[in-house]
Design a protein around this motif. Structure first.
Motif, short mmCIF file in Angstrom:
data_model
loop_
_atom_site.label_atom_id
_atom_site.label_comp_id
_atom_site.label_asym_id
_atom_site.label_seq_id
_atom_site.Cartn_x
_atom_site.Cartn_y
_atom_site.Cartn_z
N VAL A 302 0.83 -1.21 0.00
CA VAL A 302 0.00 0.00 0.00
C VAL A 302 0.87 1.26 0.00
O VAL A 302 0.58 2.23 -0.71
N VAL A 303 1.93 1.23 0.80
CA VAL A 303 2.85 2.38 0.86
C VAL A 303 3.46 2.64 -0.52
O VAL A 303 3.58 3.79 -0.96
N ILE A 304 3.84 1.58 -1.21
CA ILE A 304 4.40 1.75 -2.56
C ILE A 304 3.35 2.36 -3.50
O ILE A 304 3.65 3.26 -4.29
N GLY A 305 2.11 1.87 -3.38
CA GLY A 305 1.03 2.40 -4.22
C GLY A 305 0.82 3.89 -4.03
O GLY A 305 0.69 4.65 -5.00
N PHE A 306 0.81 4.32 -2.76
CA PHE A 306 0.66 5.75 -2.49
C PHE A 306 1.97 6.51 -2.75
O PHE A 306 1.95 7.64 -3.23
#
Length: 642
Positions: A302-306
């Motif tokens: 999720v962190v990578i996505g954001f």
């Protein structure tokens, strides 16, 4: 890594809780600044978050540079719209304007011998040419006053002036500052509704899952602690980048969704391990080891996505990506450390008023509705698994068949840029609607074309003439007709081209283009002084008329014969109105103001921006008079953002 984390939590749970409490305490002052004074930290103007290297941003920077332009000419920042039904009401509005100007100047006072606020009538507007219509007053402040922070004060002064003078006028304070203020107020109201609703649903869902008050409240409280730290981070980041106001709401919702999910994984795994008969410490160790690994991988994804949003060229999106990624990081850390520490301290009490025996088969609870729902859920997931394995090919084919048309719709859907139409109802929006109904909707946020000249075509002197009891006037002197004529011709040619290109494309949204105009040439073209006055924008017409009416001998006495009336009028019509800049750093700029009929950020106006850009690019490909051009303005900046 997770074995070591589990051992640390088991040995030092109270210390970890205290560390989080200390972090929250340190973050509290900064968190309060974001919550109590969001306008001082967050940005409510998306156009200010455009790509730093974009043409529109460079144009806005030039317009805001007082070394060039008279004042920030990027739009009518604060305006008062007054409905006008007939001539008698118009006379009353004129008196009201005088009273309001006095009230404003009493309230704000002076700075350096100059009034800190000015009220100027932009005139009467009506598309029919008669009544009813609207009267527009432009309100401007000195640099020491932030307009967006004065909206409520201004509305109070307007209301008080009406009350004291016995006026019953319909007034609307609007413009960029009022739109930003009303957007902020609407957003805060939305947050007040969204946040409690989200938290209530989370509490209800987790409470039903665990049948426990403590288990239900602990995840949201844990994420609340992490959110407080993120708010402090937002305060810190706001000193380095523009953070759009909606970011604080989105990050809370994303943290509640993902963070509570991570917490539930830890708590549920602990409960399942205890149900198998393992000890408290062994169960906690297993929950941190296995559930911790799962939520960490999920959180990193999720962190990578954001996080990839941080590489976007538009700061409103990149800042949002940074904050959202930080929110997930803090939620994940809280889930991995604070939740296990609380479990370590509370043990079985984590599931109060239930107990571990409550979840055992054969217990009273499992014989009731909770047990029925648990078994129904288990059957559903078991059946779903069997169905998916049996019909895997058909499911994939169905997903592809559904995705292709939906993807086509998403790819071909026309994007809406209209922030005004989607803003909450309020006085600022009603004012915009009044302007659209009775005047050119685009006058509130015009589109500008800046044309760069390598050299000086006009010499501008401020406060060159002193008029007793009236103040001072500036003058503008054209370098020479040999220099002036080609640039006037070139700018008028571009203005005509933009209108012609739009008409040929079936776009009738450009109502006019205003550019530089020498007073003597304007009188000659119009045929008379009176007809030339009628060609001027109403906001400057009265000032020009006052100069025209000064006796010629008196004028010569006032100026010592140095300047003509045309010099003073050209200063007002061109420099004070913002059509030409001062000569600075080897450049002078001519500004074309493109007025659009429709609402500033409507789909039609955005389509017009595309046509204006194309016309300017086409013209500049062969033009020799100008070294550079910038299509800019609030609407164009929004176009670039979108």
């Amino acid at each position: 890594m997770f074995d070591r984390l589990a051992e640390t939590v088991i040995k030092h749970p109270k210390a970890i809780v205290l560390i989080w409490a200390a972090i929250l305490l340190l973050a509290s002052p900064f968190m309060a600044k974001v919550l109590l004074d969001p306008s001082g930290v967050l940005s409510y103007d998306m156009t200010s978050s455009s790509s730093e290297g974009s043409e529109s941003v460079r144009g806005l920077e030039i317009l805001a540079d007082t070394e060039y332009f008279y004042s920030d000419g990027s739009g009518m920042d604060t305006v008062l719209v007054v409905e006008c039904a007939d001539s008698a009401e118009y006379d009353g509005i004129t008196l009201f304007g005088n009273d309001l100007e006095d009230a404003l100047q009493r309230h704000y006072g002076q700075e350096g011998g100059e009034e800190k606020v000015a009220l100027v009538s932009a005139g009467f507007f009506s598309k029919s040419g008669g009544y009813p219509g609207i009267v527009i007053f432009a309100i401007s402040f000195s640099d020491s006053v932030k307009p967006s922070g004065e909206v409520e004060v201004l509305r109070g002064i307007v209301s008080e002036t009406q009350s004291e003078g016995g006026y019953t006028l319909s007034t609307y304070l609007t413009g960029q500052s009022a739109i930003s203020h009303d957007t902020e107020a609407g957003a805060m109201e939305d947050v007040k509704r969204i946040d409690p609703f989200s938290i209530l649903l989370v509490l209800l869902l987790i409470g039903l899952f665990f049948r426990s008050v403590i288990s239900a409240t602990t995840p949201p409280l844990t994420i609340g602690v992490a959110y407080g730290v993120v708010l402090a981070a937002i305060y810190g980041l706001s000193h380095f980048m523009e953070i759009y106001y909606i970011t604080s709401t989105i990050v809370l919702v994303s943290m509640l969704g993902a963070g509570c999910d991570y917490c539930i994984f830890i708590i549920a795994r602990y409960r399942e391990e205890r149900k198998t008969g393992k000890t408290h410490e062994d169960s906690l160790r297993e929950s941190v080891r296995w559930a911790g690994e799962s939520i960490t991988i999920s959180g990193i994804a999720v962190v990578i996505g954001f996080g990839v949003m941080a590489f976007c060229s538009f700061s409103v999106i990149s800042a949002m990506g940074i904050v959202l990624a930080a929110g997930i990081v803090f939620a994940l850390i809280a889930a991995l450390t604070l939740i296990p520490s609380i479990i370590s301290i509370l043990g079985e009490r984590m599931f109060w008023p239930s107990r571990l025996s409550t979840y055992s088969e054969g217990s009273k609870t499992m014989k009731g509705w909770y047990g029925k729902m648990s078994r129904a859920g288990a059957r559903y997931f078991a059946n779903s698994a069997r169905f998916s394995m049996k019909h895997a090919g058909a499911i994939v084919a169905a997903v592809v068949l559904i995705t292709i048309p939906l993807g086509y719709v998403a790819a071909t859907h026309t994007t809406s840029y209209d922030m005004i139409a989607t803003m909450p109802s309020g006085e600022a929006k009603d004012g915009v609607n009044q302007i659209v109904e009775h005047a050119d909707g685009g006058m509130l946020m015009p589109t500008y074309v800046l044309l760069e000249v390598d050299g000086e075509i006009a010499e501008i002197r401020e406060d060159a003439i002193t008029i007793p009891d009236e103040g001072s006037l500036g003058v503008l002197t054209w370098t020479s007709s040999e220099v002036y004529d080609p640039y006037v011709l070139a700018s008028n040619t571009l203005a005509a081209k933009m209108m012609d290109d739009a008409e040929e494309a079936g776009n009738h949204n450009i109502s006019g283009v205003w550019t530089i105009a020498g007073w003597e040439m304007l009188v000659k073209t119009a045929g008379s002084t009176e007809e030339a006055l009628e060609l001027l924008p109403e906001s400057v017409r009265d000032y020009v008329r006052e100069i025209v009416d000064i006796d010629d001998l008196a004028w010569m006495y006032l100026t010592g014969g140095k300047y003509t009336k045309a010099n003073a009028i050209d200063y007002i019509v061109n420099y004070a109105y913002g059509s030409i800049s001062k000569y600075h750093d080897g450049h002078q700029y001519i500004k074309l103001t493109v007025l659009m009929s429709d609402e500033p950020m409507s789909q039609t106006s955005m389509g017009t921006v595309t046509l204006v850009k194309a016309s300017v690019n086409d013209y500049m490909a062969t033009a020799t008079a100008f070294s550079a051009s910038y299509v800019t303005g609030q609407v164009v900046a929004m176009y670039d953002v979108s």
